[in-house]
Design an enzyme around this catalytic site. Structure first.
Site, mmCIF file in Angstrom:
data_model
loop_
_atom_site.group_PDB
_atom_site.id
_atom_site.type_symbol
_atom_site.label_atom_id
_atom_site.label_comp_id
_atom_site.label_asym_id
_atom_site.label_seq_id
_atom_site.Cartn_x
_atom_site.Cartn_y
_atom_site.Cartn_z
ATOM 1 N N HIS A 99 30.570 36.588 37.215
ATOM 2 C CA HIS A 99 30.093 36.568 38.601
ATOM 3 C C HIS A 99 31.093 37.309 39.477
ATOM 4 O O HIS A 99 32.308 37.099 39.357
ATOM 5 C CB HIS A 99 29.947 35.112 39.063
ATOM 6 C CG HIS A 99 29.737 34.943 40.524
ATOM 7 N ND1 HIS A 99 30.702 34.390 41.351
ATOM 8 C CD2 HIS A 99 28.686 35.253 41.326
ATOM 9 C CE1 HIS A 99 30.247 34.350 42.588
ATOM 10 N NE2 HIS A 99 29.028 34.866 42.602
ATOM 11 N N HIS A 136 33.765 41.644 47.771
ATOM 12 C CA HIS A 136 33.451 40.216 47.865
ATOM 13 C C HIS A 136 34.394 39.662 48.917
ATOM 14 O O HIS A 136 35.541 39.339 48.632
ATOM 15 C CB HIS A 136 33.638 39.496 46.528
ATOM 16 C CG HIS A 136 33.114 38.087 46.544
ATOM 17 N ND1 HIS A 136 33.790 37.030 45.961
ATOM 18 C CD2 HIS A 136 31.994 37.553 47.098
ATOM 19 C CE1 HIS A 136 33.099 35.917 46.136
ATOM 20 N NE2 HIS A 136 32.000 36.210 46.819
#
Length: 318
Positions: free
Chosen positions: A43, A117
């Protein structure tokens, strides 16, 4: 994992096996559609590379504090979901990469893109994908699934550029969209890279559409288990790739302060405390419902990869 007929006598042999686990699977699994195999994934795969000196992309409420180092440091601590490089992840057996793309405003290079991110990465997209291409060439029987998504700041021109770059870079290694690719069909064609592009790219048969990602959207492992259980039993597709995400997710409101204000904690540590419990749940759940791609944070820990790969043996042992 204990492959029938295989004896791993040394640590080096075990390491070699896990880096090429697909080619080591029993023959009975070579013709099983990839949609029905358990495939370990990561992820936010590039988050180990976040640039603490970049501006803040998310959450929106912190963007205006990008100039304050301690705020960027906090975002960095709680956005870093992986600690191993992409090459190390692939060597460890990960076969699905979650790659979120963004364009830096006012970048001098008109086509340079990064991953992100919370913050941008240090490494640009072209450099990272070339490394993936090189790894795929060295491991021709390992099928890689690259999921490109989000595309912050990209216009049509940049989408066209990126798609053409991907098609040129991977070339004949790309697995075209088909009914249900298997290990054998990929091997027979000499193709081992599947690219999912979460944007309008249907005119490109070399690219696959969006892969559904189920996740708990919570920091509570019990809630993650409950939501994933519902998704696997009620919503999972049977003839497409899908992801079961074991990752935890920070709240999007002020409840996030409960976590980020802990001076000696970070997302990686929280994930590692939860991962053994989630892997135990995965083992139990996989006896009831099929799983496909299983993604996690901190993928080189707690036997994550071997736990996921082991699920495939149910096809052999019944």
């Amino acid at each position: 994992m204990n492959i029938p007929g295989m004896s791993l006598e040394t640590e080096e042999e075990a390491s070699t096996w896990i880096s090429d686990w697909m080619s080591q699977l029993p023959p009975e699994l070579h013709t099983v559609p990839l949609f029905h195999l358990a495939i370990p994934g990561s992820h936010d795969s590039m988050s180990y590379d976040l640039d603490i000196n970049s501006s803040i992309i998310e959450p929106d409420r912190l963007k205006r504090f990008s100039g304050i180092y301690c705020v960027r440091k906090t975002v960095h601590k709680w956005a870093t979901t992986q600690e191993a490089t992409v090459k190390t992840q692939l060597d460890a057996g990960v076969r699905y990469l979650d790659l979120r793309i963004a364009r830096k405003p006012n970048d001098a290079d008109p086509t340079r893109l990064y991953f992100y991110h919370g913050l941008y990465t240090c490494t640009d997209v072209e450099t990272a994908l070339k490394e993936v291409r090189d790894w795929a060439k060295e491991h021709p029987k390992e099928i890689l699934i690259l999921s490109l998504s989000h595309f912050r700041g990209l216009n049509e021109h940049l989408h066209t550029y990126l798609i053409n770059f991907i098609k040129t870079l991977f070339g004949s290694s790309l697995v075209c969209r088909s009914g249900g690719p298997t290990l054998k069909s990929c091997w027979d064609q000499g193709r081992n890279v599947i690219v999912s592009y979460d944007y309008q790219a249907n005119q490109h048969p070399e690219l696959w559409g969006k892969i559904k990602y189920f996740y708990g959207d919570t920091m509570d492992p019990n809630e993650v288990e409950s939501k994933l259980c519902h998704a696997l039993e009620k919503e999972r597709p049977s003839h497409r790739f899908f992801v079961c995400g074991l990752n935890l997710t920070l709240p999007s409101d002020t409840r996030t302060l409960k976590y980020v204000l802990r001076p000696c904690d970070n997302l990686g540590r929280v994930e590692l405390r939860s991962l053994p419990k989630l892997l135990l749940w995965l083992k139990q759940q996989s006896r009831k419902t099929a799983v496909n791609i299983v993604a996690s944070d901190m993928v080189t820990h707690d036997d994550f990869v071997s736990t996921v790969v082991d699920i495939n043996l149910k096809h052999v042992t019944g």
